[in-house]
Design an enzyme around this catalytic site. Structure first.
Site, PDB file in Angstrom:
ATOM      1  N   ASP A   1      -2.387   5.854 -18.880  1.00 59.22           N
ATOM      2  CA  ASP A   1      -3.174   4.923 -18.078  1.00 59.22           C
ATOM      3  C   ASP A   1      -4.082   5.697 -17.111  1.00 59.22           C
ATOM      4  O   ASP A   1      -3.646   6.679 -16.507  1.00 59.22           O
ATOM      5  CB  ASP A   1      -2.172   4.084 -17.253  1.00 59.22           C
ATOM      6  CG  ASP A   1      -2.806   2.885 -16.607  1.00 59.22           C
ATOM      7  OD1 ASP A   1      -3.390   2.078 -17.342  1.00 59.22           O
ATOM      8  OD2 ASP A   1      -2.700   2.755 -15.382  1.00 59.22           O
TER       9      ASP A   1
ATOM     10  N   GLU B   1      -6.551   7.049 -21.422  1.00 62.03           N
ATOM     11  CA  GLU B   1      -7.522   5.991 -21.138  1.00 62.03           C
ATOM     12  C   GLU B   1      -8.496   6.499 -20.092  1.00 62.03           C
ATOM     13  O   GLU B   1      -8.061   6.996 -19.035  1.00 62.03           O
ATOM     14  CB  GLU B   1      -6.837   4.724 -20.592  1.00 62.03           C
ATOM     15  CG  GLU B   1      -7.854   3.644 -20.248  1.00 62.03           C
ATOM     16  CD  GLU B   1      -7.434   2.747 -19.094  1.00 62.03           C
ATOM     17  OE1 GLU B   1      -6.752   3.222 -18.171  1.00 62.03           O
ATOM     18  OE2 GLU B   1      -7.759   1.558 -19.135  1.00 62.03           O
TER      19      GLU B   1
END
Ligand code: TEU
Ligand code: CA
Length: 545
Positions: free
Chosen positions: A201, A270
């Site tokens: 993330d 990401e």
């Protein structure tokens, strides 16, 4: 054993656990529900799955706010349920990747509870604390992606703490070596449970501007950031993290060194950044940092042949030895069927989108429901759950529309989401528009997107040019995109008519089609000598002589 590099050119199926399958009738998807449905993914032909977070969490950001990195939240099940899931996935030949939300924790994480208690506890500098300005205002004008200042005043400690997202997602201070060591320990915990990799993330937000590193906890960033631009979050977010990218690359190397001790593991980062393509290349080059990374270029509102051609041209310029992971949908953005096709996306366009993303050089993430061509659900305001949507309403209806329960079968009102009759209503309403697209309906239709995707993935598995070949863009020709994928002597032309009308593509004089690869299942194009005639949204895969 040498790494199989299964991930390179692999297809990863993203599961949003809350909305995939509910095994105990509480209206929330869970791990046993996923285990019971893994055969759907194996049959689709994916190489692995990416599970969005299922860790203990206050669920303010639905799991992207973690309060215990090493335990399963009871609403999703138990650690044993997870071990059963991994065993079943491996039986089916599926690799298991889990989400790692390292950049921030929940405000209820014990680390933050301790850190905020005083100025001098052992974890005082595990988060990004700073004094108020003399007038009591936040240290500077940094903003949160979710709106408002990125600084939250803490009444106990009488300082501000940094948060890139919700105030309940305090940012960890990666400049602190103990923080890095603690996080690497949680990553190792799951490796030892047999996971095959991670989705990272916000992999470019780990380190905040180094000004705060020199006097953590008591310092204050100097001055305002002129680059802060409330319109483009990725613009000013870059400003908050850019100066610390060298330290970030060193941390990514530490992560990679850990994973390299576990054969066949992988990572996909990401990257939310307005120069995401360059970051993807930087983070995945050199073989000593991330294996793959994705950015938001093909996940945003822009689409169409000229735009996509521009993205691919730019990426070709920066990629170097990097390796991208492409995605057209995920749990954060409006579903691609609606972004590209509006309210009534034509079936041919959905087939084109699937063929296009699977023909790019790189790995691919398919988001649950993408194989069904699900449109964005229109969730009523009173049913919205996503804080990002509720705070930003109405210009941005949030992310609930891509998170409604997965439609398995038309036999039940909740479309088979819950396997327990008479259970609680699903946490988000099932989308009426998804009933006709449910798995049982598409299973029975030979020409459904589901069956088309199964055939395409099976065909692609035997195409080294598509899984790992070089990619050469052809000049954009009106609304026709075309590239050539090459592996050894094998050259495959991939061409797409993104218009709703017919189109023609004249091949370069030196090129000749040897065979149309109709066994791929793509269709809507015919070849006459060196001229390709496309139906609306037609696709051509052909071997070149
Ligand atoms: O997303 C980071 C991010 O940039 C997204 O928030 C995106 O900008 C936004 O959703 C608009 O599309 C990751 C997770 O994917 C997201 O679900 C989390 O909310 C966020 O981080 C915080 O952990
Ligand atoms: Ca459940």
């Amino acid at each position: 054993a040498p790494n199989s590099n299964w991930w390179r050119g692999g297809v990863i199926y993203q599961i949003y656990p809350r909305s995939f399958a509910d095994s105990n009738g509480d209206g929330i998807g869970d791990l046993p529900g996923i285990t019971a449905r893994l055969d759907h993914i194996a049959r689709l032909g994916a190489d692995g799955i990416w599970l969005s977070p299922f860790f203990r969490s206050p669920m303010k950001d639905f799991g992207y706010d973690v309060s215990d990195y090493c335990d399963v939240d009871p609403m999703f099940g138990t650690l044993d349920d997870f071990k059963v899931l991994v065993r079943r996935a491996h039986e089916l030949g599926l690799k298991v990747m889990i989400d790692q939300v390292l950049s921030h924790t929940a405000d209820q994480h014990p680390w933050f509870v301790e850190s905020r208690a005083s100025l001098d506890n052992p974890k005082a500098d595990w988060y990004v604390w700073a004094d108020a300005k003399d007038d009591g205002n936040p240290p500077n004008n940094w903003l949160s992606i979710f709106g408002g200042s990125a600084w939250q005043w803490d009444t106990r400690r009488c300082q501000y703490y940094l948060h890139n997202f919700l105030t309940s997602q305090p940012d960890l201070n990666f400049h602190h070596p103990e923080v890095q060591d603690a996080l690497l320990g949680t990553v190792k915990f799951w490796l030892d449970l047999g996971v095959d990799g991670y989705r990272l993330d916000t992999a470019n937000f780990y380190f905040h501007d180094r000004q705060l590193r020199d006097n953590p906890g008591r310092g204050r960033p100097t001055g305002e950031d002129p680059a802060v631009n409330a319109v483009n979050p990725y613009g000013w977010q870059r400003h908050m993290h850019d100066k610390s990218q060298p330290e970030n690359l060193v941390f990514l190397q530490r992560l990679r060194a850990l994973l390299d001790q576990y054969p066949d593991t992988t990572m996909v980062g990401e990257i939310g950044d307005d120069d995401g393509l360059a970051r993807v290349a930087e983070y995945t080059s050199g073989g000593d940092k991330l294996h793959m990374a994705y950015c938001f270029d093909l996940l945003g509102v822009a689409h169409g042949a000229p735009f996509i051609h521009g993205v691919m041209t730019r990426f070709g310029e920066v990629v170097g030895s990097g390796w991208p992971c492409w995605a057209l949908s995920n749990h954060d953005v409006v579903r691609v069927a609606t972004r590209w096709g509006g309210d009534r996306p034509p079936a041919a366009l959905l087939r084109l989108a699937m063929a296009l993303v699977l023909s790019l050089r790189g790995s691919v993430c398919l988001y649950q429901g993408e194989e069904l061509g699900l449109p964005e659900a229109d969730v009523a305001f009173e049913d919205l759950q996503d804080p990002y949507g509720i705070t930003m309403w109405p210009e941005f209806k949030g992310r609930d529309g891509c998170r409604t329960p997965f439609p398995w079968s038309t036999t039940a009102p909740d479309l088979g989401f819950s396997s327990v009759a008479g259970g609680r209503a699903p946490w988000l309403p099932v989308a009426a528009s998804h009933r006709a697209l449910a798995v049982d309906v598409q299973q029975a239709d030979a020409d459904s997107l589901l069956n088309h995707t199964r055939a395409l993935l099976a065909w692609r598995r035997g195409q080294p040019a598509l899984r790992d070949g070089e990619m050469t863009l052809l000049p954009l020709h009106d609304q026709v995109l075309a590239w050539v994928r090459r592996s050894g002597h094998e050259r495959v032309l991939c061409a797409f008519n993104l218009s709703e009308g017919e189109a023609v593509l004249n091949l370069p004089a030196h090129e000749q089609v040897a065979a149309v690869l109709s066994d791929s299942g793509v269709r809507g194009a015919t070849v006459h000598d060196r001229t390709v005639h496309f139906d609306p949204h037609g696709v051509l895969f052909a071997r070149l002589a």
